[in-house]
Write a protein that holds these residues in place. Sequence first.
Motif, PDB file in Angstrom:
ATOM      1  N   GLY A  20      40.928  45.841  63.100  1.00 33.12           N
ATOM      2  CA  GLY A  20      42.179  45.326  63.627  1.00 33.12           C
ATOM      3  C   GLY A  20      41.892  44.279  64.686  1.00 33.12           C
ATOM      4  O   GLY A  20      40.907  44.379  65.426  1.00 33.12           O
ATOM      5  N   VAL A  21      42.727  43.265  64.740  1.00 30.50           N
ATOM      6  CA  VAL A  21      42.630  42.233  65.781  1.00 30.50           C
ATOM      7  C   VAL A  21      44.013  42.033  66.361  1.00 30.50           C
ATOM      8  O   VAL A  21      44.943  41.649  65.646  1.00 30.50           O
ATOM      9  N   CYS A  22      44.158  42.310  67.653  1.00 30.97           N
ATOM     10  CA  CYS A  22      45.432  42.128  68.345  1.00 30.97           C
ATOM     11  C   CYS A  22      45.283  41.001  69.353  1.00 30.97           C
ATOM     12  O   CYS A  22      44.427  41.056  70.241  1.00 30.97           O
ATOM     13  N   LEU A  23      46.112  39.975  69.201  1.00 27.90           N
ATOM     14  CA  LEU A  23      46.105  38.838  70.128  1.00 27.90           C
ATOM     15  C   LEU A  23      47.094  39.127  71.248  1.00 27.90           C
ATOM     16  O   LEU A  23      48.313  39.072  71.051  1.00 27.90           O
ATOM     17  N   LEU A  24      46.580  39.440  72.420  1.00 26.33           N
ATOM     18  CA  LEU A  24      47.429  39.811  73.550  1.00 26.33           C
ATOM     19  C   LEU A  24      48.066  38.578  74.184  1.00 26.33           C
ATOM     20  O   LEU A  24      47.438  37.523  74.282  1.00 26.33           O
ATOM     21  N   ASP A  25      49.298  38.742  74.637  1.00 34.24           N
ATOM     22  CA  ASP A  25      49.966  37.684  75.394  1.00 34.24           C
ATOM     23  C   ASP A  25      49.619  37.746  76.872  1.00 34.24           C
ATOM     24  O   ASP A  25      49.683  36.734  77.579  1.00 34.24           O
ATOM     25  N   SER A  26      49.290  38.955  77.352  1.00 36.39           N
ATOM     26  CA  SER A  26      48.979  39.188  78.764  1.00 36.39           C
ATOM     27  C   SER A  26      48.232  40.506  78.856  1.00 36.39           C
ATOM     28  O   SER A  26      48.170  41.266  77.879  1.00 36.39           O
ATOM     29  N   PRO A  27      47.633  40.819  80.014  1.00 40.18           N
ATOM     30  CA  PRO A  27      46.937  42.104  80.145  1.00 40.18           C
ATOM     31  C   PRO A  27      47.883  43.274  79.869  1.00 40.18           C
ATOM     32  O   PRO A  27      49.074  43.228  80.198  1.00 40.18           O
ATOM     33  N   VAL A  28      47.333  44.325  79.256  1.00 39.45           N
ATOM     34  CA  VAL A  28      48.124  45.502  78.899  1.00 39.45           C
ATOM     35  C   VAL A  28      47.378  46.756  79.348  1.00 39.45           C
ATOM     36  O   VAL A  28      46.173  46.715  79.580  1.00 39.45           O
ATOM     37  N   PRO A  29      48.066  47.894  79.463  1.00 40.91           N
ATOM     38  CA  PRO A  29      47.393  49.129  79.894  1.00 40.91           C
ATOM     39  C   PRO A  29      46.345  49.589  78.889  1.00 40.91           C
ATOM     40  O   PRO A  29      46.521  49.452  77.672  1.00 40.91           O
ATOM     41  N   ASP A  30      45.265  50.176  79.406  1.00 39.51           N
ATOM     42  CA  ASP A  30      44.222  50.719  78.536  1.00 39.51           C
ATOM     43  C   ASP A  30      44.793  51.759  77.575  1.00 39.51           C
ATOM     44  O   ASP A  30      44.420  51.801  76.396  1.00 39.51           O
ATOM     45  N   ALA A  31      45.683  52.616  78.079  1.00 36.78           N
ATOM     46  CA  ALA A  31      46.232  53.684  77.248  1.00 36.78           C
ATOM     47  C   ALA A  31      47.029  53.114  76.081  1.00 36.78           C
ATOM     48  O   ALA A  31      47.062  53.706  74.992  1.00 36.78           O
ATOM     49  N   TRP A  32      47.660  51.971  76.282  1.00 33.96           N
ATOM     50  CA  TRP A  32      48.418  51.337  75.194  1.00 33.96           C
ATOM     51  C   TRP A  32      47.462  50.821  74.119  1.00 33.96           C
ATOM     52  O   TRP A  32      47.703  50.994  72.922  1.00 33.96           O
ATOM     53  N   MET A  33      46.358  50.206  74.542  1.00 34.93           N
ATOM     54  CA  MET A  33      45.384  49.734  73.557  1.00 34.93           C
ATOM     55  C   MET A  33      44.799  50.902  72.778  1.00 34.93           C
ATOM     56  O   MET A  33      44.633  50.826  71.556  1.00 34.93           O
ATOM     57  N   GLN A  34      44.486  51.994  73.478  1.00 35.21           N
ATOM     58  CA  GLN A  34      43.947  53.156  72.791  1.00 35.21           C
ATOM     59  C   GLN A  34      44.945  53.733  71.794  1.00 35.21           C
ATOM     60  O   GLN A  34      44.591  54.124  70.674  1.00 35.21           O
ATOM     61  N   ALA A  35      46.220  53.764  72.172  1.00 36.06           N
ATOM     62  CA  ALA A  35      47.253  54.294  71.280  1.00 36.06           C
ATOM     63  C   ALA A  35      47.423  53.412  70.050  1.00 36.06           C
ATOM     64  O   ALA A  35      47.578  53.903  68.924  1.00 36.06           O
ATOM     65  N   LEU A  36      47.364  52.096  70.238  1.00 32.32           N
ATOM     66  CA  LEU A  36      47.496  51.197  69.097  1.00 32.32           C
ATOM     67  C   LEU A  36      46.282  51.306  68.176  1.00 32.32           C
ATOM     68  O   LEU A  36      46.421  51.282  66.944  1.00 32.32           O
ATOM     69  N   ALA A  37      45.088  51.446  68.752  1.00 37.29           N
ATOM     70  CA  ALA A  37      43.887  51.620  67.931  1.00 37.29           C
ATOM     71  C   ALA A  37      43.979  52.898  67.106  1.00 37.29           C
ATOM     72  O   ALA A  37      43.572  52.929  65.939  1.00 37.29           O
TER      73      ALA A  37
END
Length: 265
Positions: A20-37
């Motif tokens: 998966g490749v997510c192009l972020l618009d701005s910094p996001v919480p670590d927990a959100w990235m982990q949940a999306l992964a």
Amino acid sequence: MRIYTVDSFTDRPFAGNPAGVCLLDSPVPDAWMQALAAEMRHSETAFVLTRDDGPHSLRWFTPEVEVQLCGHATLATAHILYSLGASGRLEFSTLSGILTTDRSDDGLITMDFPASPPVETEAPESLLAALGVRGLWIGRSRFDYVVEVESADVVRSATPDLDLLRGIDARGVVVTARGDGTPADFVSRFFGPRVGVPEDPVTGSAHCMLSPYWSAKLGRDALVGEQLSARGGVVRTTLRGDRVELAGHATTIWSGTLDITPTVA
């Protein structure tokens, strides 16, 4: 935000290793990235925050944990950025330092990674029992154990006990052997149940260990490695001192737009 699935270390769809490749618009919480992964369920999902004034920020998450180095998701990220108009050398700021990529005219992407030569070590008591193989040589790198076995057929037929492997104190375990008449100089498989990846289809970062190991044994800096997973994939390696160049192709499978905001309840 845009999100993609890319098959890495292959020039055709539905082979290689999907990332998966997510192009972020701005910094996001670590927990959100982990949940999306975890939602994406790939062995790794890459999160990239592009910058105009310095290296792009790049992080990688399995469905269960953040990892310090990932080859196929870096390849996938570079592939997407190049497809969106980037050119030349790309730089990424990561937990493993600055990593760079370049792309040739035929679409081959080369990544510059730190070498991680394995050091011979005594195997944990449960390692060979978990793998069900006889080890010719056992070593440990920064992240993983590596076990050389007698033939590519042994690598292909290995049926490890993943519950036992989960108890091994390492990111993963690599089983490897010389190539057996295919174009590959060496073959391998990678098992990482401890980090939520039972078997990784093609593991670029493991070749940071396999490249110096097999280059020393075969007497050549430029080699071809084949990962003998069900999907299969090819990693071209070139050892350059304390760095390893990993090269491969990638194919975009789908792209979309996230309909959620970057927060976690």
